[in-house]
Design a protein around this motif. Structure first.
Motif, PDB file in Angstrom:
ATOM      1  N   ASP A 117      57.485  -0.353  46.848  1.00 47.21           N
ATOM      2  CA  ASP A 117      56.763  -1.238  47.758  1.00 47.21           C
ATOM      3  C   ASP A 117      55.377  -1.557  47.190  1.00 47.21           C
ATOM      4  N   TYR A 118      54.694  -2.443  47.917  1.00 48.77           N
ATOM      5  CA  TYR A 118      53.335  -2.834  47.542  1.00 48.77           C
ATOM      6  C   TYR A 118      52.383  -2.472  48.675  1.00 48.77           C
ATOM      7  N   VAL A 119      51.233  -1.953  48.321  1.00 53.43           N
ATOM      8  CA  VAL A 119      50.172  -1.618  49.281  1.00 53.43           C
ATOM      9  C   VAL A 119      48.920  -2.375  48.844  1.00 53.43           C
ATOM     10  N   SER A 120      48.406  -3.218  49.731  1.00 55.87           N
ATOM     11  CA  SER A 120      47.219  -3.992  49.370  1.00 55.87           C
ATOM     12  C   SER A 120      45.965  -3.156  49.603  1.00 55.87           C
ATOM     13  N   THR A 121      45.016  -3.295  48.704  1.00 54.42           N
ATOM     14  CA  THR A 121      43.734  -2.605  48.814  1.00 54.42           C
ATOM     15  C   THR A 121      42.625  -3.641  48.907  1.00 54.42           C
ATOM     16  N   ASP A 122      41.852  -3.542  49.958  1.00 52.58           N
ATOM     17  CA  ASP A 122      40.715  -4.440  50.173  1.00 52.58           C
ATOM     18  C   ASP A 122      39.474  -3.562  50.281  1.00 52.58           C
ATOM     19  N   LEU A 123      39.011  -3.066  49.122  1.00 50.19           N
ATOM     20  CA  LEU A 123      37.953  -2.061  49.092  1.00 50.19           C
ATOM     21  C   LEU A 123      36.918  -2.389  48.033  1.00 50.19           C
ATOM     22  N   PRO A 124      35.678  -1.979  48.264  1.00 51.63           N
ATOM     23  CA  PRO A 124      34.672  -1.995  47.188  1.00 51.63           C
ATOM     24  C   PRO A 124      34.845  -0.741  46.345  1.00 51.63           C
ATOM     25  N   ASN A 125      33.988  -0.544  45.369  1.00 52.63           N
ATOM     26  CA  ASN A 125      34.009   0.701  44.611  1.00 52.63           C
ATOM     27  C   ASN A 125      33.689   1.866  45.540  1.00 52.63           C
ATOM     28  N   CYS A 126      34.591   2.843  45.614  1.00 50.75           N
ATOM     29  CA  CYS A 126      34.427   3.990  46.494  1.00 50.75           C
ATOM     30  C   CYS A 126      35.420   5.061  46.067  1.00 50.75           C
ATOM     31  N   PRO A 127      35.216   6.312  46.466  1.00 54.40           N
ATOM     32  CA  PRO A 127      36.178   7.360  46.121  1.00 54.40           C
ATOM     33  C   PRO A 127      37.569   7.068  46.660  1.00 54.40           C
ATOM     34  N   GLU A 128      37.637   6.470  47.861  1.00 53.29           N
ATOM     35  CA  GLU A 128      38.938   6.167  48.456  1.00 53.29           C
ATOM     36  C   GLU A 128      39.789   5.295  47.535  1.00 53.29           C
ATOM     37  N   TYR A 129      39.135   4.374  46.814  1.00 54.27           N
ATOM     38  CA  TYR A 129      39.876   3.502  45.891  1.00 54.27           C
ATOM     39  C   TYR A 129      40.533   4.337  44.789  1.00 54.27           C
ATOM     40  N   VAL A 130      39.783   5.280  44.241  1.00 53.89           N
ATOM     41  CA  VAL A 130      40.315   6.136  43.169  1.00 53.89           C
ATOM     42  C   VAL A 130      41.478   6.972  43.682  1.00 53.89           C
ATOM     43  N   PHE A 131      41.318   7.583  44.851  1.00 54.15           N
ATOM     44  CA  PHE A 131      42.382   8.429  45.386  1.00 54.15           C
ATOM     45  C   PHE A 131      43.612   7.605  45.751  1.00 54.15           C
ATOM     46  N   LEU A 132      43.400   6.396  46.218  1.00 54.62           N
ATOM     47  CA  LEU A 132      44.524   5.527  46.538  1.00 54.62           C
ATOM     48  C   LEU A 132      45.272   5.123  45.264  1.00 54.62           C
ATOM     49  N   ALA A 133      44.525   4.892  44.169  1.00 54.89           N
ATOM     50  CA  ALA A 133      45.175   4.568  42.897  1.00 54.89           C
ATOM     51  C   ALA A 133      46.017   5.736  42.409  1.00 54.89           C
ATOM     52  N   LEU A 134      45.506   6.955  42.536  1.00 56.10           N
ATOM     53  CA  LEU A 134      46.283   8.133  42.155  1.00 56.10           C
ATOM     54  C   LEU A 134      47.466   8.319  43.095  1.00 56.10           C
ATOM     55  N   ALA A 135      47.265   8.041  44.374  1.00 47.94           N
ATOM     56  CA  ALA A 135      48.363   8.141  45.341  1.00 47.94           C
ATOM     57  C   ALA A 135      49.491   7.187  44.988  1.00 47.94           C
ATOM     58  N   ALA A 136      49.136   6.005  44.472  1.00 46.73           N
ATOM     59  CA  ALA A 136      50.169   5.053  44.071  1.00 46.73           C
ATOM     60  C   ALA A 136      51.037   5.645  42.968  1.00 46.73           C
ATOM     61  N   GLY A 137      50.427   6.425  42.065  1.00 40.65           N
ATOM     62  CA  GLY A 137      51.209   7.087  41.027  1.00 40.65           C
ATOM     63  C   GLY A 137      52.103   8.166  41.594  1.00 40.65           C
ATOM     64  N   TYR A 138      51.571   8.958  42.508  1.00 39.46           N
ATOM     65  CA  TYR A 138      52.380   9.999  43.140  1.00 39.46           C
ATOM     66  C   TYR A 138      53.512   9.393  43.974  1.00 39.46           C
ATOM     67  N   GLY A 139      53.229   8.317  44.678  1.00 38.52           N
ATOM     68  CA  GLY A 139      54.215   7.746  45.590  1.00 38.52           C
ATOM     69  C   GLY A 139      55.083   6.664  44.999  1.00 38.52           C
ATOM     70  N   SER A 140      54.841   6.307  43.732  1.00 35.34           N
ATOM     71  CA  SER A 140      55.633   5.283  43.033  1.00 35.34           C
ATOM     72  C   SER A 140      55.634   3.941  43.775  1.00 35.34           C
ATOM     73  N   PHE A 141      54.498   3.582  44.354  1.00 35.96           N
ATOM     74  CA  PHE A 141      54.325   2.238  44.898  1.00 35.96           C
ATOM     75  C   PHE A 141      53.221   1.537  44.111  1.00 35.96           C
ATOM     76  N   ALA A 142      53.119   0.249  44.275  1.00 35.80           N
ATOM     77  CA  ALA A 142      52.150  -0.548  43.511  1.00 35.80           C
ATOM     78  C   ALA A 142      50.996  -0.982  44.406  1.00 35.80           C
ATOM     79  N   LEU A 143      49.824  -1.093  43.824  1.00 36.62           N
ATOM     80  CA  LEU A 143      48.649  -1.578  44.543  1.00 36.62           C
ATOM     81  C   LEU A 143      48.472  -3.068  44.300  1.00 36.62           C
ATOM     82  N   VAL A 144      48.205  -3.798  45.364  1.00 35.75           N
ATOM     83  CA  VAL A 144      47.776  -5.192  45.256  1.00 35.75           C
ATOM     84  C   VAL A 144      46.258  -5.170  45.397  1.00 35.75           C
TER      85      VAL A 144
END
Length: 939
Positions: A55-82
């Motif tokens: 699946d795809y998960v859209s990210t509407d974020l500025p630079n923040c720790p949440e962005y980094v953790f979400l990018a790593l989560a995409a690797g763990y969960g095998s979904f893609a970030l928009v």
């Protein structure tokens, strides 16, 4: 990528992985253990709420720790970030998501700042309390909360917490083992500056391949520290994260780019790597007072063509700059080279990449095609151009020599002019090498004779810290070239600099100079916005001069002259789209008031100023003011400059769709940075403004003067200025004060008193006078304005009545010198004397900042000039009603429509039907009755 991260987290769990620096400079750090647990918990939460693999998960974020953790989560969960550009409008973001859904992509979840914060709260609660307790208090926007439940026994809580940690670790290990690097990782949209934004799909394999190739050239495994200042929603920013993970090195992420903070951290934290675009590097060089940049192992420069000026400054500072080439479609850079003194522009391809040139010309330049580990497979919403053997056609023009690519520009940017190919980047490169130029953008525009011609928009350089310039309030300049270079830079100087560098076919049709060019969030020049800025240019095709002679209703007597007629020059400009602007030259036919005369100004306009306007285009009237001031005849004829610049301001208001008084407010904000200098007495709506007016009464007997003042008061004027001279005035003023005890009275002596008359001047102190203009006679041949200022300052120390300056300065330069005398607290602003609106506004801001009072004077002018002076009175701090009364007091007719008049002592600006610009047109019938001569210039 996640398998590498998981391995590092197990090996170095307590080593710092991420440090985030917020907008205020505050820091928070996360170890590999913390980052692993938070990212895995976020992945589990998203999957529990319906996000499936692929699946795809859209990210509407500025630079923040949440962005980094979400990018790593995409690797763990095998979904893609928009990765949505956080600074786009809500409509633009929604359009991009709908575009993906139309192409069959399932956007299972949308994560904005609020939802990201709730996700992180849940993940943290999982690790603190346990999964069931976290679920009980969760409200992350992904599903209904189970309600508030609390465990009473700490042993139960601790057990649940341990279970949650173990479950999260088990999830992370399992998913890292199942990680498939061939799965989609990111979707990023191109900027869309050359067409519809295209959705670029990148796999983990492509991201890792590009990052690995970069690391092999720029990094040492397990060593170094990256600063991430580029937005993570751009490929250049995201790849800093990927490189750090693959290299097993920490990362410093910044909420916003602050050059001084980045340099300070770089020095204190021993940072080794930094990825920037040209504008950022310019700012870093300007802020680097301690040589911190020279301590970096690598400054990776990308995002556009190289700026020779920036590179030269970097080399001089000993900075290790790696010039690079890449794009979203190639997962960032595919080639780079350490820039040295003998650098010729060639960029070496990174390991695993190859390139070829399609359809090369005789010099070897053609369409660049590339292949390699980071090159994407195609767009999700558009057709990508590939060769039959799988090379991606980048759209750039380049040549290939000895394994290095020489990129010239995008193929689409080239155009034909007069039968010759013109490459805008070559013109831009030549401009960037000129003193005072920070950057330049060049593109082609239609031309009737040549087919197309280049136009150039140039950005002024900024002065490095510690340098100052008094040449202009704007300041600025490139390091090593002097701050004055940027301050004095104009189209004429740039053309002289290009004359020996470019052939005639490459000379720009227009050269427009701006303090700053529009830029994207990444700091690159925004091509679409810059071209739109040019579309709003001031391009004059015709100028018409009207010499008019207005008879006074009755002869007007002053201490120096008696006036029967008023000769004026009215300037009308017509632009390329047929829009018009009006200005007025308010000098007199003789030098009774100023050395500058109407005849002198007519010659300056005809010989110098009008040709300059017809030959060049401007982005703002202030640019015209700069251009006029750089011309010798312009510097000697400020009132001529003012007339033409005034017409350009009127035209600019019509182009922008705004009244002059709003434009003045915006420019004042730019000059002062928003600082206020007192209240405003103007009444304003969105389109209209109203200000109080003062009136002027000439010399007469006491009875005549009282009656003249009475007529002003009856008309609603709350301030009246009375002309006085030695032996003629004191009795009149006393009579007026007795008749009108509450009236604001000011005096104008027109330099008629001598030191022998000081006692008479002191006699005015007891009459409650607002100020007296120019009491002392001064012979300019004996010391000029400085002598006048010294004498007036000395006199002021003996008078209670404030002295106001007027005739003792003849231009803006002399007025500025008066500010060195603190005794002289009041200055009359007559816009023509300063050379126009821009210079008068700059002086007003400076004078107010020093605590001086300014007010608007009059020049027996028409409704054109009067409206401009009235517009100034809407500004903060200009509270005294100026000499902006109705023209009907002096002239039997006004040449403007609507006629300039006063209603109960007030002037209304930009009434119905006249909402933009100065707010009037020429009354052609009235003009014909007073016209002496009409001359037209241009098309």
């Amino acid at each position: 990528m996640i398998d590498v991260f998981e391995s590092t987290a197990r090996t170095y769990p307590d080593k710092v992985f991420l440090t985030f620096v917020d907008a205020e400079g505050g820091e928070v750090s996360y170890t590999y253990r913390q980052a692993r647990m938070l990212a895995a918990a976020v992945a589990r939460r998203l999957m529990d709420k319906g996000v499936r693999r692929g699946d795809y998960v859209s990210t509407d974020l500025p630079n923040c720790p949440e962005y980094v953790f979400l990018a790593l989560a995409a690797g763990y969960g095998s979904f893609a970030l928009v990765c949505l550009n956080h600074r786009l409008t809500a409509t633009e973001k929604l359009t991009r998501l709908l575009e993906l859904e139309r192409e069959g992509m399932r956007v299972a979840c949308r994560v904005d700042e609020a939802r990201a914060a709730r996700l992180m709260d849940f993940a943290g609660a999982v690790l603190e309390m346990g999964e069931q307790e976290a679920e009980a208090v969760a409200d992350d926007g992904l599903g209904p909360a189970a309600g508030a439940r609390r465990r009473q026994r700490s042993g139960v809580i601790m057990g649940a917490r341990q279970d949650a940690i173990e479950d999260t670790i088990h999830f992370a290990e399992r998913e890292a083992h199942l990680f498939d690097e061939k799965q989609p990782a990111l979707v990023m949209f191109t900027s869309g500056t050359t067409g519809k934004p295209k959705a670029v799909a990148l796999t983990w394999q492509q991201l890792m391949g590009a990052a690995g190739a970069s690391n092999r050239v720029l990094s040492q495994r397990g060593s170094g520290l990256w600063q991430a200042v580029l937005p993570l929603f751009h490929i250049g920013g995201f790849q800093v994260l990927v490189r750090s993970v693959l290299n097993r090195t920490p990362l410093r992420l910044y909420a916003r780019f602050d050059a001084a903070r980045v340099l300070r951290d770089g020095e204190n934290r021993r940072v080794t790597h930094l990825s920037v675009v040209d504008k950022m590097l310019q700012d870093l060089l300007a802020a680097d007072t301690r040589g911190a940049l020279a301590g970096y192992r690598c400054i990776l420069l990308g995002g556009g063509p190289l700026n020779a000026s920036t590179i030269g400054r970097a080399l001089a500072a000993g900075v290790r700059v790696y010039a690079s080439y890449g794009m979203t479609e190639t997962s960032s850079q595919i080639a780079n080279t350490l820039v040295t003194a003998d650098f010729t522009g060639g960029l070496k391809l990174l390991p695993g990449y190859s390139a070829r040139i399609v359809d090369p010309d005789d010099a070897g330049f053609g369409r660049l095609a590339v292949r390699g580990p980071g090159v994407f497979s195609g767009y999700l919403n558009a057709h990508g151009a590939f060769t039959v053997d799988g090379y991606f056609l980048t759209g750039d023009t380049a040549a290939l020599y000895d394994g290095a690519i020489y990129v010239r520009e995008r193929t689409d940017d080239m155009f034909v002019s007069g039968g010759e190919n013109v490459y805008p980047v070559e013109i831009a490169d030549a401009l960037r090498q000129l003193p005072g130029v920070a950057d330049a953008y060049v593109f082609g525009v239609p031309d009737a004779s040549w087919g197309r011609r280049p136009v150039a928009l140039v950005e002024r350089g900024k002065a490095p810290r510690g340098s100052h310039s008094s040449a202009s309030p704007r300041g600025g300049g490139n390091e090593g070239r002097g701050a004055e270079a940027a301050a004095s830079m104009g189209a004429a100087a740039l053309r002289r600099g290009l004359a020996g560098r470019l052939s005639r076919i490459y000379q720009p049709k227009h050269l427009c100079v701006a303090d700053e060019l529009p830029r994207t969030q990444l700091g690159k020049i925004d091509r679409a916005a810059t071209e739109a800025l040019y579309e709003r240019r001031l391009e004059v095709s015709r100028v018409v001069l009207y010499h008019v002679r207005l008879p006074f209703k009755s002869p007007f007597r002053t201490a120096k002259a008696t006036l029967k007629n008023r000769d004026l020059l009215i300037v009308e400009v017509v632009d390329h789209a047929g829009r018009t602007g009006l200005g007025e030259c308010t000098s007199f036919s003789t030098d009774w008031y100023l050395p500058e005369t109407l005849g002198q100004d007519a010659r300056a306009l005809q010989r110098t100023l009008i040709p300059a306007v017809l030959e060049e285009a401007f982005l703002h009237p202030r640019d015209a003011a700069d251009a006029f001031g750089a011309l010798p005849e312009g510097a000697d004829s400020p009132m001529a400059c003012s007339a033409l610049e005034m017409a350009l301001w009127d035209l600019y208001g019509k182009i922008e769709g705004k009244p002059l008084w709003q434009l003045l407010a915006a420019e004042r904000e730019r000059i002062t940075g928003g600082g206020a200098h007192g209240p405003s007495t103007a009444l304003k709506s969105d389109v209209m403004a109203q200000v109080a007016a003062g009136a002027v009464v000439g010399l007469g007997t006491p009875a005549e003067t009282v009656e003249a003042v009475r007529s002003c008061v009856d008309a609603g004027y709350c301030r009246v200025k009375i002309k006085v001279s030695p032996g003629q005035g004191l009795a009149c003023v006393r009579a007026v004060r007795e008749a009108f005890p509450d009236l604001i009275i000011t005096l104008d002596a027109n330099q008629s008193f001598s030191p022998r008359d000081v006692e008479e001047l002191r006699a005015y102190d007891g009459l409650g006078i607002g100020w007296i203009e120019e009491p002392l006679a001064v012979d300019r041949a004996l010391g000029g304005c400085e002598r006048a200022f010294r004498r007036l300052a000395s006199l002021q120390r003996t008078l209670a009545t404030p002295i106001c300056l007027d005739e003792s300065f003849v231009n803006g330069e002399e007025a500025a010198r008066a500010l060195a005398y603190p005794e002289l607290r009041c200055v009359t602003v007559k816009i023509g004397k300063f050379g126009g609106i821009q210079r008068a506004l700059e002086f007003t801001c400076r004078a107010q900042a020093l605590g001086r009072e300014v007010w608007m004077g009059g020049m027996y002018d028409t409704g054109i000039s009067r409206r401009v002076h009235a517009a100034f009175q809407t500004l903060p701090g200009i509270i005294m009603p100026g000499d902006i009364g109705g023209t009907g007091r002096y002239f039997p007719t006004d040449v403007t429509t609507p006629a300039y008049g006063v209603d109960r002592g007030h002037i209304t600006l930009n009434g119905a039907g006249r909402r933009v610009g100065i707010g009037c047109d020429l009354n052609r019938d009235a003009l014909a009755k007073v016209l002496v001569k009409r001359v037209s210039y241009g098309a």
